[in-house]
Scaffold this motif. Structure first.
Motif, PDB file in Angstrom:
ATOM      1  N   LYS A  59       0.836  -1.206   0.000  1.00  0.00           N
ATOM      2  CA  LYS A  59       0.000   0.000   0.000  1.00  0.00           C
ATOM      3  C   LYS A  59       0.869   1.253   0.000  1.00  0.00           C
ATOM      4  CE  LYS A  59      -3.567   2.466   2.593  1.00  0.00           C
ATOM      5  NZ  LYS A  59      -4.394   2.495   3.825  1.00  0.00           N
ATOM      6  N   ASN A  60       1.896   1.252   0.851  1.00  0.00           N
ATOM      7  CA  ASN A  60       2.796   2.402   0.910  1.00  0.00           C
ATOM      8  C   ASN A  60       3.524   2.605  -0.422  1.00  0.00           C
ATOM      9  OD1 ASN A  60       2.094   2.875   3.569  1.00  0.00           O
ATOM     10  ND2 ASN A  60       3.836   1.747   4.409  1.00  0.00           N
ATOM     11  N   GLN A  61       3.922   1.475  -1.012  1.00  0.00           N
ATOM     12  CA  GLN A  61       4.611   1.544  -2.295  1.00  0.00           C
ATOM     13  C   GLN A  61       3.681   2.101  -3.374  1.00  0.00           C
ATOM     14  OE1 GLN A  61       5.967  -2.261  -3.746  1.00  0.00           O
ATOM     15  NE2 GLN A  61       7.416  -1.356  -5.182  1.00  0.00           N
ATOM     16  N   PHE A  62       2.408   1.643  -3.350  1.00  0.00           N
ATOM     17  CA  PHE A  62       1.432   2.120  -4.333  1.00  0.00           C
ATOM     18  C   PHE A  62       1.167   3.611  -4.159  1.00  0.00           C
ATOM     19  CE2 PHE A  62      -2.960   3.054  -5.582  1.00  0.00           C
ATOM     20  CZ  PHE A  62      -2.946   2.617  -6.908  1.00  0.00           C
ATOM     21  N   GLU A  63       1.046   4.050  -2.918  1.00  0.00           N
ATOM     22  CA  GLU A  63       0.791   5.468  -2.652  1.00  0.00           C
ATOM     23  C   GLU A  63       1.969   6.332  -3.102  1.00  0.00           C
ATOM     24  OE1 GLU A  63      -0.098   5.578   1.495  1.00  0.00           O
ATOM     25  OE2 GLU A  63      -2.212   5.008   1.207  1.00  0.00           O
ATOM     26  N   LYS A  64       3.183   5.836  -2.878  1.00  0.00           N
ATOM     27  CA  LYS A  64       4.362   6.581  -3.331  1.00  0.00           C
ATOM     28  C   LYS A  64       4.392   6.665  -4.852  1.00  0.00           C
ATOM     29  CE  LYS A  64       7.393   5.559   0.603  1.00  0.00           C
ATOM     30  NZ  LYS A  64       8.630   4.872   1.045  1.00  0.00           N
ATOM     31  N   ARG A  65       4.044   5.545  -5.496  1.00  0.00           N
ATOM     32  CA  ARG A  65       4.000   5.526  -6.956  1.00  0.00           C
ATOM     33  C   ARG A  65       2.924   6.478  -7.474  1.00  0.00           C
ATOM     34  NH1 ARG A  65       6.731   4.996 -11.648  1.00  0.00           N
ATOM     35  NH2 ARG A  65       5.284   4.461 -13.328  1.00  0.00           N
ATOM     36  N   ALA A  66       1.774   6.486  -6.795  1.00  0.00           N
ATOM     37  CA  ALA A  66       0.675   7.373  -7.197  1.00  0.00           C
ATOM     38  C   ALA A  66       1.089   8.836  -7.099  1.00  0.00           C
ATOM     39  CB  ALA A  66      -0.553   7.105  -6.327  1.00  0.00           C
ATOM     40  N   GLU A  67       1.763   9.187  -6.010  1.00  0.00           N
ATOM     41  CA  GLU A  67       2.216  10.565  -5.840  1.00  0.00           C
ATOM     42  C   GLU A  67       3.255  10.932  -6.893  1.00  0.00           C
ATOM     43  OE1 GLU A  67       1.045  12.963  -3.913  1.00  0.00           O
ATOM     44  OE2 GLU A  67      -0.500  11.494  -3.366  1.00  0.00           O
ATOM     45  N   PHE A  68       4.108   9.963  -7.230  1.00  0.00           N
ATOM     46  CA  PHE A  68       5.125  10.206  -8.263  1.00  0.00           C
ATOM     47  C   PHE A  68       4.455  10.457  -9.615  1.00  0.00           C
ATOM     48  CE2 PHE A  68       7.755   8.334 -11.675  1.00  0.00           C
ATOM     49  CZ  PHE A  68       8.823   9.226 -11.631  1.00  0.00           C
ATOM     50  N   ILE A  69       3.443   9.656  -9.933  1.00  0.00           N
ATOM     51  CA  ILE A  69       2.729   9.822 -11.207  1.00  0.00           C
ATOM     52  C   ILE A  69       2.027  11.176 -11.246  1.00  0.00           C
ATOM     53  CG2 ILE A  69       0.827   8.941 -12.628  1.00  0.00           C
ATOM     54  CD1 ILE A  69       1.514   6.138 -11.598  1.00  0.00           C
ATOM     55  N   LYS A  70       1.363  11.519 -10.149  1.00  0.00           N
ATOM     56  CA  LYS A  70       0.661  12.810 -10.090  1.00  0.00           C
ATOM     57  C   LYS A  70       1.624  13.972 -10.300  1.00  0.00           C
ATOM     58  CE  LYS A  70      -3.050  11.430  -6.905  1.00  0.00           C
ATOM     59  NZ  LYS A  70      -3.636  11.663  -5.562  1.00  0.00           N
ATOM     60  N   SER A  71       2.749  13.923  -9.583  1.00  0.00           N
ATOM     61  CA  SER A  71       3.713  15.023  -9.693  1.00  0.00           C
ATOM     62  C   SER A  71       4.340  15.081 -11.085  1.00  0.00           C
ATOM     63  CB  SER A  71       4.815  14.864  -8.633  1.00  0.00           C
ATOM     64  OG  SER A  71       5.529  13.648  -8.824  1.00  0.00           O
ATOM     65  N   SER A  72       4.488  13.914 -11.734  1.00  0.00           N
ATOM     66  CA  SER A  72       5.102  13.868 -13.064  1.00  0.00           C
ATOM     67  C   SER A  72       4.164  14.407 -14.135  1.00  0.00           C
ATOM     68  CB  SER A  72       5.503  12.429 -13.411  1.00  0.00           C
ATOM     69  OG  SER A  72       6.450  11.934 -12.485  1.00  0.00           O
ATOM     70  N   LEU A  73       2.859  14.216 -13.950  1.00  0.00           N
ATOM     71  CA  LEU A  73       1.885  14.609 -14.970  1.00  0.00           C
ATOM     72  C   LEU A  73       1.146  15.901 -14.652  1.00  0.00           C
ATOM     73  CD1 LEU A  73       0.323  11.100 -15.767  1.00  0.00           C
ATOM     74  CD2 LEU A  73       2.136  12.301 -17.004  1.00  0.00           C
ATOM     75  N   ASN A  74       1.314  16.382 -13.434  1.00  0.00           N
ATOM     76  CA  ASN A  74       0.571  17.571 -13.020  1.00  0.00           C
ATOM     77  C   ASN A  74       0.877  18.788 -13.895  1.00  0.00           C
ATOM     78  OD1 ASN A  74      -1.217  18.905 -10.980  1.00  0.00           O
ATOM     79  ND2 ASN A  74       0.626  20.129 -10.636  1.00  0.00           N
ATOM     80  N   GLY A  75       2.135  18.948 -14.282  1.00  0.00           N
ATOM     81  CA  GLY A  75       2.509  20.093 -15.110  1.00  0.00           C
ATOM     82  C   GLY A  75       1.778  20.086 -16.442  1.00  0.00           C
TER      83      GLY A  75
END
Length: 304
Positions: A59-75
């Motif tokens: 779960k922690n790994q998935f949440e970290k991955r989710a945050e990474f994806i969000k930050s990568s695509l947010n721009g």
């Protein structure tokens, strides 16, 4: 004599032993059983503990991955939302398509970004809203949404229908229409609201085909969407007064009442004597509003 007594005692003891063996088959192995149960409980506890740890780590790994994806695509999402010209938006979309494919690899990751864009979309207006609709439609977010629409779980289908309605995806209206009469009432309601959002008054066509009851809650939801439309373009709601389902007749009367369609007063008068109390009362309330000067006697007859 003594031998006879010993023989009798031996037989009695044997009988007792046999009876104990039958009644208490594990009596001689009780310690072994207790040890086995303790070991079983211990190993089960260890396995359960490890499973919890593994699930938490995942779960922690998935949440970290989710945050990474969000930050990568947010721009790119923000760039699309605030693009001021068609050329600027096209340039952002050109970068967004491969980037979304690169970072979104699974359905769960896709759902995270679908929710992210939909939430942002609901808080914007005008051109920014339209820009995000294009971003959604022209990236893999649409691919994952269409997969969800074909999912066996009704709640996953419903979320896909909501997303398509939110981004105003008119191209997929035919795929939504078939769910407006679905046997699953929750999926049916989601599709009905989506159709009214996408097609306006034309989205009410399902009322002529619907055979099950239209709940009060669903009527409120549909009316809430219709309130935002141009009243001058409203259709003649009396077309559904002849439906076999009383709740659809009731909704038609309520729509005639709300949209002040005075030209339907004669048709409403037919319901003043209805055996259905709800239809009768709703028709009377509507007539009092759209046909000023009408009053009603104790027999519920209309008098002008």
């Amino acid at each position: 004599m003594i031998l006879g007594i010993l023989a009798a005692n031996s037989v009695a003891n044997t009988a007792v032993n046999i009876a104990n063996a039958v009644n208490y088959p594990f009596a001689h192995n009780i310690e072994t059983i207790v040890v086995f149960m303790i070991l079983l409980f211990t190993y089960s506890s260890i396995i359960l503990f490890l499973a919890v740890i593994i699930l938490r780590l995942r779960k922690n790994q998935f949440e970290k991955r989710a945050e990474f994806i969000k930050s990568s695509l947010n721009g790119l999402i923000m760039g699309a939302a605030f693009a001021s010209t068609e050329d600027e938006l096209n340039e952002v979309l050109l970068q967004a398509k491969p980037a979304f494919n690169k970072y979104i690899r699974t359905s769960s990751q896709g759902q995270i970004m679908i929710n992210e864009v939909i939430n942002m979309h609901s808080n914007l207006a005008g051109q920014s809203k339209n820009n995000l609709s294009r971003l959604f439609a022209e990236t893999c977010l649409m691919t994952y949404t269409m997969r969800n629409l074909g999912n066996e779980n009704w709640h996953v289908k419903a979320s896909a229908i909501r997303a398509l309605a939110q981004i105003n995806s008119e191209a997929h209206i035919p795929k939504i229409e078939k769910y407006a009469l679905h046997h699953n009432i929750y999926l049916q309601q989601e599709a009905q609201i989506a159709l009214v959002n996408l097609r306006g008054y034309d989205g009410l066509d399902f009322l002529g085909k619907l055979k099950n009851a239209l709940s009060d809650w669903q009527q409120i939801n549909i009316l809430d969407v219709l309130r935002k439309l141009d009243k001058d373009k409203a259709p003649d709601f009396s077309q559904w007064l002849s439906n076999k389902e009383d709740t659809i007749k009731l909704f038609s009367i309520r729509l005639i009442h709300y949209f002040q369609q005075g030209y339907n007063s004669d048709k409403l008068e037919e319901f003043v004597h209805s055996e259905n109390k709800l239809l009768r009362n709703e028709a009377i309330a509507a007539l009092q509003k759209i046909k000023p000067g009408s009053h009603f006697g104790s027999s519920n007859t209309v008098k002008a």
